[in-house]
Motif scaffolding. Sequence first.
Motif: not given
Ligand code: SF4
Length: 441
Positions: A204-215, A250-253, A278-280, A315-317
């Motif tokens: 899981g990852c709390p992010g919602s980046c528009n290019f990513c389908c993790s959610e 992990d998406d964001t260790f 990880t994220r910045v 939506n990288k936030r």
């Molecule tokens: S790109 Fe990384 S930070 Fe953004 S939603 Fe996907 S896994 Fe999470």
Amino acid sequence: MKKKILLIDPPFQKFMGFSKAGIPLGLLFLAGKLKKMGHEVEVLDSDYNPKGNPYPFMTKIGHYDEYLNSLNNGSHSIWESISSQIEESKPDVVGVSFISTKLRSGLRVAQIAKEMGVKRIVAGGPHVTIRPSDVIKEGSPVDYAIVGEAEEQMEVFDGTPKTRIIRANRIQNLDLLPWMARESLIGIENYKPSDLGFMMTSRGCPGSCNFCCSEKLWGKRVRFRNISDVIAEMDDTNRRYGTQKFYLTDDTFTLNKKRVLEFTKGIRDKGYEWGCLTRVDRLNEVILKQMVESGCCMIKLGIESGSQKVLDLMNKRTNLDQARNAAKLLNSFSVPWMAYVMVGVPGETSIDADATMRFIDEIKPTYVSAAIYTPYIGTGFYKNSIDFSRVSFLKDREGRDHAIEEANHHSLKVIAGDVSREKIIEFMEFADKYNLVSKKG
Ligand code: SF4
Ligand code: B12
């Protein structure tokens, strides 16, 4: 009743002569569970290609046709080796894992298994989780598809499910899952110990980046494995295969700082090396110091773009100053790190792509990983921003209509966004040159 099960990761990069790091983690998690239930399980990573080239980015471009052509070439040695393995294993059930880029390859694997008389073909993986109708449709060789995390839906392998598409619940307690059954990998003796060190310690990852389908795959609520169990698995892998170098997928260790510190404390004296993604906005001096002292030798960061406008579109936030600060911190510790960047997202222009190249020169990562944006299904961009009236963009020069999810960066013929073709080439060449100079230095 005990079944013989063959789980297959379909070929893709291998058709183009490239190598791919790591092991098929999802299939090995399933193998762990199936073995615990008493089944006989083998895992075939048919994309494994230790002799392949780890590619510079420009080399990748233009090779996609080799994959497409191989799909229609039934006598290709890669398909033949899959048939031979099925012949040798004589499985009751074949399971195939699908990511979007490998949709057609996965269906071909399923077809081969069906034609060879395998009684049950099961599909799963990220693409199936997002759009199961691509594998469960008329004429498809696939019998059952699992949407989501399959470890608690084993009925598809040894029972009689009521429906062909089965929606799995998210696994709440990851510590109850058996470890990945690395020993089920066919040809494990040929794998580098570091490939066997790929692990996932949270989902899981709390992010919602528009290019990513993790959610869509894992949800926003992150579930963490217990650190003592993670370290016990690392020790076991080290004992069995001599693995000294681990890569945590992990998406964001570094999401949970306390947990990272527990991890670094636990492995500090073991002499392992390790890397993570990880994220910045999820790094600070306190944890980074401990990470480096405990053997962290690679951090992969989602920088994505050097244009704030594009980061916002994504939506990288995060903002450019956060990226600058993270880069400064990493460089001050002299820890090798990689900046992930992309070009061609919807709304991006050539001016934004220039800004990204300038930004890389400014923040000085050790390596750059560049990608041409691909509109994968299940992502915010795919849902909201892709203008389907422009889908002709995705036709190649010969007019063939590539499925949008296969609009892969391996071919420059397919581009979304407003960045010129010339700029995209310049961007990819920039990344190659940057890495070359960085390696020399
Ligand atoms: S790109 Fe990384 S930070 Fe953004 S939603 Fe996907 S896994 Fe999470
Ligand atoms: C590690 C990783 C890699 C490694 C691959 C390691 C390897 N040898 O396979 C590397 C860096 C090489 C890589 C490359 C790429 N990757 Co990658 N990668 C990941 C990452 C970060 C973690 C994967 C992981 O550890 N999964 C852990 C296991 C447990 O999950 P799982 O495989 O999904 O399996 C579960 C379910 O899906 C299901 N399941 C899976 N298979 C099957 C099969 C059956 C029969 C059943 C019933 C169930 C089932 O059950 C499993 C257990 O719950 C994911 C992001 C993520 N968080 O998932 C992206 C991800 C898988 N990658 C992705 C992409 C796009 C790519 C690339 C195409 C990128 C690129 N443009 O080059 C390449 C393609 C490489 C290739 N294989 O050909 C996308 C796929 C999106 C999609 N729509 O399919 C993901 C999801 C990232 C994202 N969020 O967008 N990747």
